[in-house]
Design a protein around this motif. Structure first.
Motif, PDB file in Angstrom:
ATOM      1  N   ASP A 118       0.808  -1.220   0.000  1.00 39.32           N
ATOM      2  CA  ASP A 118       0.000   0.000   0.000  1.00 39.32           C
ATOM      3  C   ASP A 118       0.840   1.268   0.000  1.00 39.32           C
ATOM      4  O   ASP A 118       0.475   2.266  -0.636  1.00 39.32           O
ATOM      5  CB  ASP A 118      -0.931   0.011   1.217  1.00 39.32           C
ATOM      6  N   ASP A 150      -8.855  -1.896  12.224  1.00 36.39           N
ATOM      7  CA  ASP A 150      -7.622  -2.288  11.542  1.00 36.39           C
ATOM      8  C   ASP A 150      -6.513  -1.328  11.954  1.00 36.39           C
ATOM      9  O   ASP A 150      -6.437  -0.200  11.459  1.00 36.39           O
ATOM     10  CB  ASP A 150      -7.826  -2.255  10.024  1.00 36.39           C
ATOM     11  N   GLU A 198      -4.252   0.235   9.185  1.00 36.09           N
ATOM     12  CA  GLU A 198      -4.945   1.255   8.394  1.00 36.09           C
ATOM     13  C   GLU A 198      -5.096   2.547   9.186  1.00 36.09           C
ATOM     14  O   GLU A 198      -4.981   3.642   8.634  1.00 36.09           O
ATOM     15  CB  GLU A 198      -6.313   0.730   7.961  1.00 36.09           C
TER      16      GLU A 198
END
Length: 430
Positions: free
Chosen positions: A131, A264, A267
């Motif tokens: 990511d 999460d 995240e």
């Protein structure tokens, strides 16, 4: 202890740490504190804040960490007074044959943790690489590499773990402070800790989950506090590690996830602009935590099988622990934490009562003279403590409402009742 382990230096796995190898408490405290900055601690905080009602999550974390500090202070100070590892303490309390069962159970648990942490490490690192950097990697290669690095570090013993912690603790303090600052900047305190709907975990179970996340470390704290020159340093180590660092890290993870309504943790870190901090937590925290897990597991195996070569033990256990990462044990993380509290808290209670109440002199005698073949009283007390807590977790029996506390208290009371007559006879005979 400056180089790799050899036959002459086995990290004193079966003997007291000699005076010339003892250090000030702050060096040991940094090692223990570094464990609190690991990814599992942040994730455990997220899990508790998600599963418990809003107004109960913070008290549950604080009470759980206070219990850990108390347990760690007791076990750690016994380790600092005797300068023996947790496995040798268990050998005196449970007897040689009884301790073999306890030590192997400890080692298997620590290797399970080793696998959990590598699983967390690889999954988190792969995601961040993809990511944040657009880089792909093969999962099993990441896990194998992580396991190899942690195993090699363990070969160099406590000295290497200590140096790593001294370098990484300041970095992790900065990451945690930035995470808290960002989270509190996004929502007022009142909104974060206000009452809410009933959660999946009651207050007692939430406390047990907090305790379960770190209880093995508190029970085996003598593995590192035995290097402390003065026993008071073990108390300072426990307070620093569990009451301060552990609670702040859990709260930081839980609050950040609560503010963004996102369970999460990785995240959450990325959304808050702390992607670099996530990398630091994953790499630094996992490295130190898993090295310490493997170190303690090796001490347990060597205490049970003293003729094994240290390097061979470390490498074999490292390979086994890395293999655990492929079993998807992360899927059962919270359940794993909960039952760890039930199984391992009784051991701390038994060792504490044996040292403080029943047979203190045995811990300061020649080790061969102090050891007995088997202590039925210790095994019965261990089983009783675990059984009462297990029944409580199934809602069949409730004492304090906190399974971990029930396990420790019941085991301690049972052992105190069963062991005292033996201790009295021993005194009379002498």
């Amino acid at each position: 202890m400056s180089g790799p382990l050899d036959d002459a230096s086995r990290e004193f796995s079966t003997s007291p740490v000699p005076a010339e190898s003892r250090v000030g408490w702050i060096r040991v405290g940094l090692v223990s504190a570094m464990v609190g900055f690991s990814l599992p601690t942040f994730v455990a905080g997220v899990e508790v804040f998600e599963a418990a009602p809003n107004d109960e999550a913070l008290p549950a974390v604080l009470l759980g960490c206070a219990m850990l500090a108390l347990i760690g202070a007791v076990t750690g100070s016994i380790g600092a007074r005797t300068h023996l590892s947790s496995y040798m303490l268990a050998r005196i309390a449970f007897g040689v044959r009884g301790a073999a069962l306890v030590n192997i159970a400890f080692a298997l648990s620590l290797l399970g943790w080793f696998g959990v942490n590598i699983d967390l490490f690889s999954a988190a690192l792969l995601r961040l690489l993809r990511d944040a950097l657009g880089v792909s990697a093969i999962p099993w290669l990441v896990e194998a590499f992580a396991g190899a690095v942690m195993t090699i570090t363990t070969i160099y013993g406590f000295s290497a773990i200590n140096r790593l912690s001294m370098l990484l603790v300041p970095v992790m303090m900065v990451v945690t402070a930035l995470l808290l600052n960002t989270a509190f900047g996004m929502a007022p305190l009142g909104a974060i800790f206000a009452g809410g709907d009933a959660g999946a975990l009651g207050f007692g179970d939430a406390v047990s989950a907090v305790v379960g996340g770190v209880i093995v470390g508190a029970v085996i704290l003598p593995d590192i506090t035995r290097f402390i020159a003065r026993w008071q340093g073990a108390v300072f180590t426990a307070v620093l590690s569990y009451l301060l660092v552990n609670s702040v890290v859990m709260i930081a993870g839980g609050v950040a996830a609560h503010v963004l309504v996102n369970g999460d943790f990785l995240e959450v870190m990325v959304v808050m602009g702390l992607g670099w901090g996530a990398f630091a937590i994953i790499i630094a925290g996992s490295w130190v935590l898993n090295t310490l897990n493997l170190y303690s597991a090796t001490l347990g195996v060597e205490a049970t099988f003293p003729r094994l070569d240290s390097r061979v033990s470390i490498i074999a256990l490292g390979v086994f622990g890395t293999g655990c990462a492929f079993l998807d044990i992360l899927d059962y993380f919270l359940t794993f934490l909960f039952y760890l509290a039930i199984v391992f808290v009784p051991v701390a209670g038994i060792i504490a009562v044996d040292y403080l109440y029943a047979r203190r002199s045995a811990y300061h005698e020649e080790l061969e003279a102090a050891q007995r073949s088997l202590s039925p009283a210790a095994l019965v007390a261990w089983a009783a403590g675990a059984a009462v807590a297990l029944l409580g977790s199934m809602e069949w029996l409730r004492l304090s409402g906190i399974a971990a506390l029930d396990a420790m208290l019941v085991a301690a009371v049972f052992y105190g009742f069963l062991a005292k007559p033996a201790g009295a006879r021993r005194t009379d005979a002498s």
